[in-house]
Design a protein around this motif. Structure first.
Motif, PDB file in Angstrom:
ATOM      1  N   LYS A 159      -3.836  30.081 -13.107  1.00  0.00           N
ATOM      2  CA  LYS A 159      -3.718  31.164 -14.083  1.00  0.00           C
ATOM      3  C   LYS A 159      -4.126  30.642 -15.450  1.00  0.00           C
ATOM      4  CE  LYS A 159      -0.607  34.381 -12.846  1.00  0.00           C
ATOM      5  NZ  LYS A 159       0.216  35.285 -13.458  1.00  0.00           N
ATOM      6  N   PRO A 160      -4.662  31.510 -16.294  1.00  0.00           N
ATOM      7  CA  PRO A 160      -5.025  31.084 -17.654  1.00  0.00           C
ATOM      8  C   PRO A 160      -3.775  30.911 -18.519  1.00  0.00           C
ATOM      9  CG  PRO A 160      -5.387  33.437 -17.417  1.00  0.00           C
ATOM     10  CD  PRO A 160      -5.001  32.909 -16.049  1.00  0.00           C
ATOM     11  N   VAL A 161      -3.922  30.146 -19.581  1.00  0.00           N
ATOM     12  CA  VAL A 161      -2.812  29.936 -20.511  1.00  0.00           C
ATOM     13  C   VAL A 161      -2.445  31.253 -21.184  1.00  0.00           C
ATOM     14  CG1 VAL A 161      -2.139  28.829 -22.681  1.00  0.00           C
ATOM     15  CG2 VAL A 161      -3.300  27.498 -20.916  1.00  0.00           C
ATOM     16  N   TYR A 162      -3.448  31.985 -21.658  1.00  0.00           N
ATOM     17  CA  TYR A 162      -3.198  33.200 -22.444  1.00  0.00           C
ATOM     18  C   TYR A 162      -3.173  34.434 -21.559  1.00  0.00           C
ATOM     19  CZ  TYR A 162      -3.771  36.719 -26.117  1.00  0.00           C
ATOM     20  OH  TYR A 162      -3.612  37.789 -26.950  1.00  0.00           O
ATOM     21  N   SER A 195       3.421  27.564 -28.158  1.00  0.00           N
ATOM     22  CA  SER A 195       3.608  27.375 -26.718  1.00  0.00           C
ATOM     23  C   SER A 195       2.267  27.286 -25.989  1.00  0.00           C
ATOM     24  CB  SER A 195       4.430  28.526 -26.123  1.00  0.00           C
ATOM     25  OG  SER A 195       5.745  28.507 -26.590  1.00  0.00           O
ATOM     26  N   ARG A 196       1.358  28.171 -26.346  1.00  0.00           N
ATOM     27  CA  ARG A 196       0.027  28.130 -25.718  1.00  0.00           C
ATOM     28  C   ARG A 196      -0.667  26.810 -26.009  1.00  0.00           C
ATOM     29  NH1 ARG A 196      -0.409  33.267 -27.801  1.00  0.00           N
ATOM     30  NH2 ARG A 196      -1.918  32.594 -29.356  1.00  0.00           N
ATOM     31  N   GLY A 197      -0.560  26.347 -27.242  1.00  0.00           N
ATOM     32  CA  GLY A 197      -1.168  25.068 -27.608  1.00  0.00           C
ATOM     33  C   GLY A 197      -0.582  23.926 -26.806  1.00  0.00           C
ATOM     34  N   GLN A 198       0.730  23.920 -26.653  1.00  0.00           N
ATOM     35  CA  GLN A 198       1.372  22.876 -25.858  1.00  0.00           C
ATOM     36  C   GLN A 198       1.014  22.991 -24.384  1.00  0.00           C
ATOM     37  OE1 GLN A 198       5.460  22.015 -26.588  1.00  0.00           O
ATOM     38  NE2 GLN A 198       5.096  21.563 -28.729  1.00  0.00           N
ATOM     39  N   GLN A 199       0.940  24.214 -23.878  1.00  0.00           N
ATOM     40  CA  GLN A 199       0.535  24.403 -22.481  1.00  0.00           C
ATOM     41  C   GLN A 199      -0.879  23.876 -22.271  1.00  0.00           C
ATOM     42  OE1 GLN A 199       1.026  28.362 -20.756  1.00  0.00           O
ATOM     43  NE2 GLN A 199       2.784  28.693 -22.097  1.00  0.00           N
ATOM     44  N   SER A 200      -1.765  24.216 -23.181  1.00  0.00           N
ATOM     45  CA  SER A 200      -3.164  23.755 -23.063  1.00  0.00           C
ATOM     46  C   SER A 200      -3.227  22.236 -23.078  1.00  0.00           C
ATOM     47  CB  SER A 200      -4.016  24.326 -24.200  1.00  0.00           C
ATOM     48  OG  SER A 200      -4.118  25.715 -24.087  1.00  0.00           O
ATOM     49  N   PHE A 222      -0.826  20.118 -22.303  1.00  0.00           N
ATOM     50  CA  PHE A 222      -0.199  19.619 -21.093  1.00  0.00           C
ATOM     51  C   PHE A 222      -1.145  19.767 -19.900  1.00  0.00           C
ATOM     52  CE2 PHE A 222       2.682  20.060 -17.406  1.00  0.00           C
ATOM     53  CZ  PHE A 222       3.347  18.857 -17.511  1.00  0.00           C
ATOM     54  N   MET A 223      -1.793  20.931 -19.803  1.00  0.00           N
ATOM     55  CA  MET A 223      -2.726  21.167 -18.703  1.00  0.00           C
ATOM     56  C   MET A 223      -3.916  20.215 -18.786  1.00  0.00           C
ATOM     57  SD  MET A 223      -2.455  25.324 -18.663  1.00  0.00           S
ATOM     58  CE  MET A 223      -3.343  25.738 -17.160  1.00  0.00           C
ATOM     59  N   LYS A 251      -3.903  17.159 -20.099  1.00  0.00           N
ATOM     60  CA  LYS A 251      -3.426  15.840 -19.679  1.00  0.00           C
ATOM     61  C   LYS A 251      -3.326  15.740 -18.164  1.00  0.00           C
ATOM     62  CE  LYS A 251      -0.729  14.717 -23.772  1.00  0.00           C
ATOM     63  NZ  LYS A 251       0.626  14.577 -24.329  1.00  0.00           N
ATOM     64  N   LEU A 252      -2.801  16.800 -17.537  1.00  0.00           N
ATOM     65  CA  LEU A 252      -2.675  16.784 -16.089  1.00  0.00           C
ATOM     66  C   LEU A 252      -4.043  16.745 -15.401  1.00  0.00           C
ATOM     67  CD1 LEU A 252       0.235  19.245 -15.234  1.00  0.00           C
ATOM     68  CD2 LEU A 252       0.209  16.771 -15.013  1.00  0.00           C
ATOM     69  N   SER A 253      -5.001  17.470 -15.937  1.00  0.00           N
ATOM     70  CA  SER A 253      -6.329  17.494 -15.319  1.00  0.00           C
ATOM     71  C   SER A 253      -7.040  16.163 -15.481  1.00  0.00           C
ATOM     72  CB  SER A 253      -7.179  18.643 -15.854  1.00  0.00           C
ATOM     73  OG  SER A 253      -7.495  18.427 -17.212  1.00  0.00           O
ATOM     74  N   LEU A 254      -6.752  15.432 -16.563  1.00  0.00           N
ATOM     75  CA  LEU A 254      -7.350  14.106 -16.770  1.00  0.00           C
ATOM     76  C   LEU A 254      -6.796  13.082 -15.789  1.00  0.00           C
ATOM     77  CD1 LEU A 254      -7.462  13.848 -20.682  1.00  0.00           C
ATOM     78  CD2 LEU A 254      -9.393  14.219 -19.124  1.00  0.00           C
ATOM     79  N   LYS A 255      -5.544  13.280 -15.362  1.00  0.00           N
ATOM     80  CA  LYS A 255      -4.920  12.355 -14.414  1.00  0.00           C
ATOM     81  C   LYS A 255      -5.454  12.529 -13.008  1.00  0.00           C
ATOM     82  CE  LYS A 255      -0.552  11.792 -16.854  1.00  0.00           C
ATOM     83  NZ  LYS A 255       0.901  12.009 -16.789  1.00  0.00           N
ATOM     84  N   GLU A 256      -5.990  13.690 -12.728  1.00  0.00           N
ATOM     85  CA  GLU A 256      -6.465  13.980 -11.361  1.00  0.00           C
ATOM     86  C   GLU A 256      -7.844  13.450 -11.109  1.00  0.00           C
ATOM     87  OE1 GLU A 256      -5.991  18.208 -11.036  1.00  0.00           O
ATOM     88  OE2 GLU A 256      -3.848  18.037 -10.953  1.00  0.00           O
TER      89      GLU A 256
END
Length: 95
Positions: free
Chosen positions: A41-44, A80-85, A87-88, A90-95
């Motif tokens: 799902k998109p952030v926004y 919140s959107r900025g933090q979600q983006s 966080f997302m 960072k997670l995608s870089l780990k994969e």
């Protein structure tokens, strides 16, 4: 009439509560990001945010606070959107 320093002490207490609740909300932001990644799902979500802003502004007791509550939560949601983006990302870089 109350003394100004007493009023300010009460404001300080309320401010501390606001900070605590804000930090709790931001912790939940990470969980929302995890869900959105899994669900692709998109952030926004404009519809969700508009509904939420309407609901929150209707919680006010005083009519003159409606616009301010809407503005406050518009800012909170943007953060919140900025933090979600972030966080997302960072997670995608780990994969």
């Amino acid at each position: 009439m109350r003394d100004l320093s007493d009023i300010r002490m009460d404001i300080d207490l309320v401010d501390r509560q606001i900070v605590k609740l804000f930090e709790e909300r931001m912790k939940l932001t990470a969980q929302v990001a995890e869900y959105k990644i899994a669900a692709k799902k998109p952030v926004y979500d404009k519809t969700r945010e508009e509904e939420k802003l309407k609901t929150l502004s209707e919680l006010t007791v005083l009519e003159e606070n409606k616009a301010a509550v809407r503005e406050l939560f518009t800012c909170i949601m943007a953060i919140s959107r900025g933090q979600q983006s972030g966080f997302m990302e960072k997670l995608s870089l780990k994969e």
